[in-house]
Motif scaffolding. Structure first.
Motif, mmCIF file in Angstrom:
data_model
loop_
_atom_site.group_PDB
_atom_site.id
_atom_site.type_symbol
_atom_site.label_atom_id
_atom_site.label_comp_id
_atom_site.label_asym_id
_atom_site.label_seq_id
_atom_site.Cartn_x
_atom_site.Cartn_y
_atom_site.Cartn_z
ATOM 1 N N ILE A 64 0.859 -1.190 0.000
ATOM 2 C CA ILE A 64 0.000 0.000 0.000
ATOM 3 C C ILE A 64 0.898 1.243 0.000
ATOM 4 C CG2 ILE A 64 -1.876 -1.142 1.255
ATOM 5 C CD1 ILE A 64 -1.013 0.392 3.776
ATOM 6 N N HIS A 65 0.313 2.386 -0.312
ATOM 7 C CA HIS A 65 1.040 3.642 -0.188
ATOM 8 C C HIS A 65 0.213 4.602 0.647
ATOM 9 C CE1 HIS A 65 -1.476 3.928 -3.790
ATOM 10 N NE2 HIS A 65 -1.504 5.228 -3.628
ATOM 11 N N SER A 66 0.888 5.550 1.265
ATOM 12 C CA SER A 66 0.166 6.513 2.086
ATOM 13 C C SER A 66 0.066 7.834 1.332
ATOM 14 C CB SER A 66 0.853 6.705 3.430
ATOM 15 O OG SER A 66 2.151 7.188 3.242
ATOM 16 N N LEU A 90 4.860 7.271 -9.203
ATOM 17 C CA LEU A 90 3.850 7.968 -8.402
ATOM 18 C C LEU A 90 2.727 8.480 -9.295
ATOM 19 C CD1 LEU A 90 6.259 10.055 -6.130
ATOM 20 C CD2 LEU A 90 5.051 7.957 -5.515
ATOM 21 N N HIS A 91 1.523 8.506 -8.733
ATOM 22 C CA HIS A 91 0.370 8.960 -9.508
ATOM 23 C C HIS A 91 -0.354 10.097 -8.793
ATOM 24 C CE1 HIS A 91 -0.818 5.476 -6.986
ATOM 25 N NE2 HIS A 91 -1.713 6.336 -6.579
ATOM 26 N N LEU A 92 -1.242 10.732 -9.512
ATOM 27 C CA LEU A 92 -2.042 11.815 -8.950
ATOM 28 C C LEU A 92 -3.039 11.283 -7.933
ATOM 29 C CD1 LEU A 92 -3.312 13.977 -11.964
ATOM 30 C CD2 LEU A 92 -1.429 14.471 -10.434
ATOM 31 N N HIS A 93 -3.346 12.109 -6.956
ATOM 32 C CA HIS A 93 -4.438 11.806 -6.033
ATOM 33 C C HIS A 93 -5.457 12.930 -6.132
ATOM 34 C CE1 HIS A 93 -1.418 9.042 -4.244
ATOM 35 N NE2 HIS A 93 -2.487 8.270 -4.301
ATOM 36 N N PHE A 94 -6.696 12.537 -6.105
ATOM 37 C CA PHE A 94 -7.778 13.492 -6.285
ATOM 38 C C PHE A 94 -8.631 13.531 -5.022
ATOM 39 C CE2 PHE A 94 -11.958 14.918 -7.487
ATOM 40 C CZ PHE A 94 -11.740 15.872 -8.471
ATOM 41 N N TYR A 103 -9.175 9.778 -4.093
ATOM 42 C CA TYR A 103 -9.078 8.771 -5.147
ATOM 43 C C TYR A 103 -7.639 8.647 -5.629
ATOM 44 C CZ TYR A 103 -14.171 9.237 -5.713
ATOM 45 O OH TYR A 103 -15.531 9.262 -5.508
ATOM 46 N N CYS A 104 -7.217 7.412 -5.922
ATOM 47 C CA CYS A 104 -5.943 7.184 -6.598
ATOM 48 C C CYS A 104 -6.196 7.248 -8.090
ATOM 49 C CB CYS A 104 -5.427 5.774 -6.307
ATOM 50 S SG CYS A 104 -4.708 5.567 -4.698
ATOM 51 N N LEU A 105 -5.528 8.127 -8.769
ATOM 52 C CA LEU A 105 -5.636 8.143 -10.231
ATOM 53 C C LEU A 105 -4.388 7.451 -10.787
ATOM 54 C CD1 LEU A 105 -7.107 11.702 -10.945
ATOM 55 C CD2 LEU A 105 -8.289 9.595 -10.338
#
Ligand SMILES: [Zn+2]
Ligand SMILES: [Zn+2]
Length: 137
Positions: A64-66, A90-94, A103-105
């Motif tokens: 998991i990631h925080s 790494l991805h965007l978080h909304f 949300y994990c994008l």
């Protein structure tokens, strides 16, 4: 417990204790990232310290990631199977301003920062705020 969950944990070198399998399964059922308190509220009765340790173990093994979404509590979400949490993965978080969900994008990688000489990029926290699809209905 489901053998599939056991395998997923073993794949990330995590000993699949019953507690860990349970927490992992709960996380797979979520569409958005959860804070420790939100996760705790899904149990009838759970030791918060144990739950916290479980999340930290998962995070250390890149299961998991925080996410620090600016709400004051850290939220947690599952990583993709092949994720090693490297900066380029790494991805965007909304964050939705109406339902407050994070949300994990995962399809949206964050832009790589252009740094000055001598600075090494290791991590970034990229939060986008707005209204999510279910709140727009
Ligand atoms: Zn929303
Ligand atoms: Zn995420």
């Amino acid at each position: 417990m489901e053998p599939k969950i056991e395998e997923k944990l073993l794949l990330k070198n995590i000993k699949p204790t019953p507690m860990r399998q349970l927490v992992y399964r709960m996380l797979t059922q979520e569409e958005t990232a959860l804070s420790l308190s939100e996760l705790e509220s899904k149990f009838d009765k759970v030791d918060k310290a144990t739950l916290y340790r479980t999340l930290k173990t998962f995070e250390a093994h890149q299961l998991i990631h925080s996410i620090d979404d600016g709400s004051g509590s850290i939220r947690y979400a599952l990583c993709d199977e092949d994720c090693t949490c490297r900066p380029e993965q790494l991805h965007l978080h909304f964050v939705c301003k109406i339902c407050q969900k994070t949300y994990c994008l995962k399809e949206k990688p964050i832009p790589q920062p252009d740094l000055l000489d001598g600075f090494t990029y290791e991590s970034a926290n990229f939060i986008v705020k707005g209204v999510c699809p279910s709140c727009q209905k």
